[in-house]
Design a protein around this motif. Sequence first.
Motif, PDB file in Angstrom:
ATOM      1  N   GLU A 172      -5.608 -23.011  -6.781  1.00  0.00           N
ATOM      2  CA  GLU A 172      -4.490 -23.757  -7.371  1.00  0.00           C
ATOM      3  C   GLU A 172      -4.359 -23.425  -8.855  1.00  0.00           C
ATOM      4  O   GLU A 172      -5.241 -22.819  -9.448  1.00  0.00           O
ATOM      5  CB  GLU A 172      -4.669 -25.266  -7.169  1.00  0.00           C
ATOM      6  CG  GLU A 172      -5.832 -25.861  -7.966  1.00  0.00           C
ATOM      7  CD  GLU A 172      -7.097 -25.923  -7.149  1.00  0.00           C
ATOM      8  OE1 GLU A 172      -7.980 -26.713  -7.529  1.00  0.00           O
ATOM      9  OE2 GLU A 172      -7.216 -25.185  -6.162  1.00  0.00           O
ATOM     10  N   ASP A 173      -3.265 -23.825  -9.452  1.00  0.00           N
ATOM     11  CA  ASP A 173      -2.996 -23.557 -10.858  1.00  0.00           C
ATOM     12  C   ASP A 173      -2.830 -24.877 -11.610  1.00  0.00           C
ATOM     13  O   ASP A 173      -1.857 -25.597 -11.357  1.00  0.00           O
ATOM     14  CB  ASP A 173      -1.733 -22.706 -10.996  1.00  0.00           C
ATOM     15  CG  ASP A 173      -1.511 -22.223 -12.417  1.00  0.00           C
ATOM     16  OD1 ASP A 173      -2.477 -22.259 -13.211  1.00  0.00           O
ATOM     17  OD2 ASP A 173      -0.374 -21.826 -12.733  1.00  0.00           O
ATOM     18  N   PRO A 174      -3.751 -25.197 -12.505  1.00  0.00           N
ATOM     19  CA  PRO A 174      -4.938 -24.419 -12.881  1.00  0.00           C
ATOM     20  C   PRO A 174      -6.055 -24.576 -11.852  1.00  0.00           C
ATOM     21  O   PRO A 174      -6.131 -25.602 -11.173  1.00  0.00           O
ATOM     22  CB  PRO A 174      -5.342 -25.054 -14.218  1.00  0.00           C
ATOM     23  CG  PRO A 174      -4.907 -26.474 -14.097  1.00  0.00           C
ATOM     24  CD  PRO A 174      -3.633 -26.439 -13.304  1.00  0.00           C
ATOM     25  N   PRO A 175      -6.936 -23.567 -11.734  1.00  0.00           N
ATOM     26  CA  PRO A 175      -8.045 -23.679 -10.771  1.00  0.00           C
ATOM     27  C   PRO A 175      -9.005 -24.797 -11.180  1.00  0.00           C
ATOM     28  O   PRO A 175      -9.439 -24.857 -12.330  1.00  0.00           O
ATOM     29  CB  PRO A 175      -8.713 -22.300 -10.848  1.00  0.00           C
ATOM     30  CG  PRO A 175      -8.304 -21.753 -12.178  1.00  0.00           C
ATOM     31  CD  PRO A 175      -6.951 -22.298 -12.466  1.00  0.00           C
ATOM     32  N   THR A 176      -9.289 -25.673 -10.252  1.00  0.00           N
ATOM     33  CA  THR A 176     -10.103 -26.850 -10.548  1.00  0.00           C
ATOM     34  C   THR A 176     -11.279 -26.941  -9.582  1.00  0.00           C
ATOM     35  O   THR A 176     -11.097 -26.832  -8.362  1.00  0.00           O
ATOM     36  CB  THR A 176      -9.254 -28.131 -10.452  1.00  0.00           C
ATOM     37  OG1 THR A 176      -8.121 -28.010 -11.318  1.00  0.00           O
ATOM     38  CG2 THR A 176     -10.066 -29.343 -10.879  1.00  0.00           C
ATOM     39  N   ILE A 177     -12.473 -27.144 -10.128  1.00  0.00           N
ATOM     40  CA  ILE A 177     -13.675 -27.290  -9.321  1.00  0.00           C
ATOM     41  C   ILE A 177     -13.725 -28.703  -8.752  1.00  0.00           C
ATOM     42  O   ILE A 177     -13.666 -29.680  -9.507  1.00  0.00           O
ATOM     43  CB  ILE A 177     -14.939 -27.026 -10.156  1.00  0.00           C
ATOM     44  CG1 ILE A 177     -14.950 -25.588 -10.660  1.00  0.00           C
ATOM     45  CG2 ILE A 177     -16.195 -27.317  -9.349  1.00  0.00           C
ATOM     46  CD1 ILE A 177     -15.112 -24.561  -9.562  1.00  0.00           C
ATOM     47  N   PRO A 178     -13.817 -28.867  -7.435  1.00  0.00           N
ATOM     48  CA  PRO A 178     -13.862 -30.216  -6.858  1.00  0.00           C
ATOM     49  C   PRO A 178     -15.186 -30.905  -7.142  1.00  0.00           C
ATOM     50  O   PRO A 178     -16.231 -30.261  -7.262  1.00  0.00           O
ATOM     51  CB  PRO A 178     -13.668 -29.965  -5.363  1.00  0.00           C
ATOM     52  CG  PRO A 178     -14.181 -28.576  -5.144  1.00  0.00           C
ATOM     53  CD  PRO A 178     -13.848 -27.815  -6.397  1.00  0.00           C
ATOM     54  N   GLU A 179     -15.146 -32.214  -7.253  1.00  0.00           N
ATOM     55  CA  GLU A 179     -16.375 -32.995  -7.407  1.00  0.00           C
ATOM     56  C   GLU A 179     -17.151 -32.985  -6.081  1.00  0.00           C
ATOM     57  O   GLU A 179     -16.563 -32.990  -5.002  1.00  0.00           O
ATOM     58  CB  GLU A 179     -16.032 -34.434  -7.781  1.00  0.00           C
ATOM     59  CG  GLU A 179     -15.377 -34.581  -9.149  1.00  0.00           C
ATOM     60  CD  GLU A 179     -16.389 -34.635 -10.286  1.00  0.00           C
ATOM     61  OE1 GLU A 179     -17.592 -34.452  -9.989  1.00  0.00           O
ATOM     62  OE2 GLU A 179     -15.975 -34.840 -11.435  1.00  0.00           O
ATOM     63  N   THR A 180     -18.475 -32.981  -6.178  1.00  0.00           N
ATOM     64  CA  THR A 180     -19.312 -33.032  -4.983  1.00  0.00           C
ATOM     65  C   THR A 180     -20.648 -33.677  -5.345  1.00  0.00           C
ATOM     66  O   THR A 180     -21.059 -33.658  -6.513  1.00  0.00           O
ATOM     67  CB  THR A 180     -19.561 -31.620  -4.406  1.00  0.00           C
ATOM     68  OG1 THR A 180     -20.330 -31.721  -3.212  1.00  0.00           O
ATOM     69  CG2 THR A 180     -20.291 -30.738  -5.399  1.00  0.00           C
ATOM     70  N   ASP A 181     -21.289 -34.261  -4.369  1.00  0.00           N
ATOM     71  CA  ASP A 181     -22.612 -34.825  -4.609  1.00  0.00           C
ATOM     72  C   ASP A 181     -23.594 -33.702  -4.923  1.00  0.00           C
ATOM     73  O   ASP A 181     -23.498 -32.593  -4.377  1.00  0.00           O
ATOM     74  CB  ASP A 181     -23.093 -35.607  -3.385  1.00  0.00           C
ATOM     75  CG  ASP A 181     -22.301 -36.883  -3.169  1.00  0.00           C
ATOM     76  OD1 ASP A 181     -21.724 -37.393  -4.153  1.00  0.00           O
ATOM     77  OD2 ASP A 181     -22.255 -37.362  -2.016  1.00  0.00           O
ATOM     78  N   GLN A 182     -24.545 -34.005  -5.806  1.00  0.00           N
ATOM     79  CA  GLN A 182     -25.512 -33.003  -6.229  1.00  0.00           C
ATOM     80  C   GLN A 182     -26.918 -33.586  -6.240  1.00  0.00           C
ATOM     81  O   GLN A 182     -27.106 -34.781  -6.451  1.00  0.00           O
ATOM     82  CB  GLN A 182     -25.170 -32.478  -7.636  1.00  0.00           C
ATOM     83  CG  GLN A 182     -23.853 -31.715  -7.700  1.00  0.00           C
ATOM     84  CD  GLN A 182     -23.530 -31.292  -9.129  1.00  0.00           C
ATOM     85  OE1 GLN A 182     -23.561 -32.100 -10.047  1.00  0.00           O
ATOM     86  NE2 GLN A 182     -23.236 -30.010  -9.312  1.00  0.00           N
ATOM     87  N   ALA A 183     -27.887 -32.708  -6.016  1.00  0.00           N
ATOM     88  CA  ALA A 183     -29.297 -33.084  -6.092  1.00  0.00           C
ATOM     89  C   ALA A 183     -29.951 -32.292  -7.221  1.00  0.00           C
ATOM     90  O   ALA A 183     -29.763 -31.073  -7.327  1.00  0.00           O
ATOM     91  CB  ALA A 183     -30.012 -32.793  -4.774  1.00  0.00           C
ATOM     92  N   VAL A 184     -30.691 -32.974  -8.079  1.00  0.00           N
ATOM     93  CA  VAL A 184     -31.392 -32.302  -9.173  1.00  0.00           C
ATOM     94  C   VAL A 184     -32.570 -31.513  -8.604  1.00  0.00           C
ATOM     95  O   VAL A 184     -33.357 -32.031  -7.814  1.00  0.00           O
ATOM     96  CB  VAL A 184     -31.892 -33.325 -10.207  1.00  0.00           C
ATOM     97  CG1 VAL A 184     -32.698 -32.625 -11.286  1.00  0.00           C
ATOM     98  CG2 VAL A 184     -30.719 -34.078 -10.822  1.00  0.00           C
TER      99      VAL A 184
END
Length: 236
Positions: free
Chosen positions: A140-152
């Motif tokens: 998409e314009d602008p390219p956007t990184i989707p939010e996601t759950d993360q583990a440290v």
Amino acid sequence: MPLEYILGELNAITGDYPYNYYYPYAYYPPPLTIPRPIPGYPVNTVGYLLPTTTIQFNQLNRQADCSVPGGRIEYLTDPTNSETPIVTDTRTQVTFSFPLDVLDKNCQFIFFLGNTSTINGSGRFLLLQNETPTTSCPTEDPPTIPETDQAVIAGYQAKLADLAVVDDSRGNAYLVGPNTKCPIPGTILTLELRGLDDSADANEPTTDTIAWNGIFSGPAIKYTTPPSDTTNTNSQ
């Protein structure tokens, strides 16, 4: 000289593995300091996975920059500005695709910075694992990184002309030590490299930057055949 060649040279110089396991395609004789294979002596093979996708993005608006080579981690704070105390938060996500070669192998995350890389500030960064992989740059314009759950996973101390070392194992031990079992072949894994606000004075502005190109430096996954007397661990 690609990154996997440099990493292989580092391991070969330490005497961990025979030279020709790294460089079967070499066009020159190996240095005398490199150990030669001993006929009939069992050795572990080693390989490296480089990212299939590398994306820099601005955490403040999640907008990605997929055109720049290499990666960048930059964290700039200004505590004197109560409205926007975080001035810059640039992160890099790298995605790895695990081939059949990693079956029954051990995997370890490594991060190498060549002399052309840049470290300003503490040189420390945090490694996280995305629950949902990012397999390509957003369209998409602008390219956007989707939010996601993360583990440290762990905190690392980057070093010029050397491998980063773990200095904070507070998170998931997966991929940190040398005895972690690789994911099953076909697994797609996205890791995020994030800057740390570790200023000695919380009231002073800070800048921490790590930048690297995509040829001579950067993150990789090292995989090896485990010794017969070593038990794999996987806390994923």
